[in-house]
Design a protein around this motif. Structure first.
Motif: not given
Length: 199
Positions: A52-58, A82-85, A90-92
Motif C-alpha cells: 500500500g505504501l508503494k502505491g501511495v508513493e507512486s 491521493l488523500e483517500k489512498a 492508515k487503516q491498513a
C-alpha cells in the motif's frame, strides 16, 4: 486584424498565466499536506502495509512530476484521490498492528506450551540415543543407517531449538514459536523413528 489577434493572444496568455499562478499555491499546499500526512504513517506502513505504501508513493511522485511541469490543475484534481489512498493506508496499518498484536499474544501462549514440552522431548530422545549407542545390538526395526540418520536429525533438532529459544529471548516471539513448532514436529517424528514408548 493582425494587431487585434495579437492583442487577444497576449491577453489570453496573460489570463492563463494568472490562472496558473493562482493554482500554484493551492497545489503546493495540497502536496505538502499529503506529504505530512504520509510522513506520520510511513515507518509503520513500511512494516505493516508495504504494498500500500508503494502505491501511495507512486501516486505522490506522479503528482510531484505534474507540479514540476506546472500542471497545477492536474495536481489539484489528483490530490483528493491521493488523500483517500493515504487514509486507506492508515487503516491498513492500524489493521496490521492489531493483527500483529493478536499474533504475538497467541505466539506467547503457544510458546509457554512448547517451552515446557520440547525440553522434555529432547531429554527423552537423548536418553534413548545414549542407551542405543551403548547397546551391542539395535532393537528390531532400527538398523545402523537409520540410527545414524536419527542421531543427525536429533542434533539438528537441538540446534533449531536453541535458535528458537534465543529468538524468543530477543523478543521475536512469533518467529521463535514458528521454529519451536517445527522442532516439536521433529521430536514427534524422532520418537517414532527410535521406537520410543510414550505413556
Amino acid at each position: 486584424m493582425k494587431i487585434s489577434s495579437l492583442i487577444l493572444a497576449v491577453a489570453a496568455a496573460s489570463v492563463l498565466a494568472a490562472g496558473c499562478a493562482r493554482q500554484r499555491g493551492p497545489a503546493n499546499e495540497a502536496l505538502e499536506k499529503i506529504e505530512a500526512s504520509l510522513a506520520d504513517v510511513k515507518e509503520d506502513a513500511a512494516r505493516y502495509a508495504p504494498d500500500g505504501l508503494k502505491g501511495v508513493e507512486s501516486q505522490l511522485e506522479r503528482l510531484k512530476q505534474s507540479y514540476e511541469a506546472k500542471d497545477y490543475e492536474n495536481v489539484l484534481a489528483g490530490t483528493p484521490q491521493l488523500e483517500k489512498a493515504v487514509g486507506s493506508l492508515k487503516q491498513a496499518v492500524a489493521s496490521g498492528k492489531e493483527h500483529a498484536r493478536t499474533a504475538l499474544a497467541l505466539a506467547k501462549t503457544e510458546w509457554e506450551s512448547l517451552s515446557a514440552d520440547v525440553p522434555k522431548t529432547i531429554d527423552t530422545i537423548q536418553a534413548r540415543v545414549d542407551t542405543l549407542s551403548k547397546s551391542r545390538r539395535l532393537p528390531f526395526g532400527i538398523n545402523k543407517e537409520e540410527f545414524e540418520g536419527a542421531k543427525a536429525a536429533f542434533e539438528s533438532m537441538k540446534s533449531q531449538w536453541a535458535d528458537a529459544s534465543a529468538e524468543f529471548k530477543q523478543g521475536d516471539a512469533v518467529e521463535a514459536t514458528a521454529k519451536g513448532r517445527t522442532v516439536k514436529g521433529m521430536g514427534d517424528e524422532l520418537i517414532d523413528r527410535l521406537k520410543i514408548k510414550t505413556s
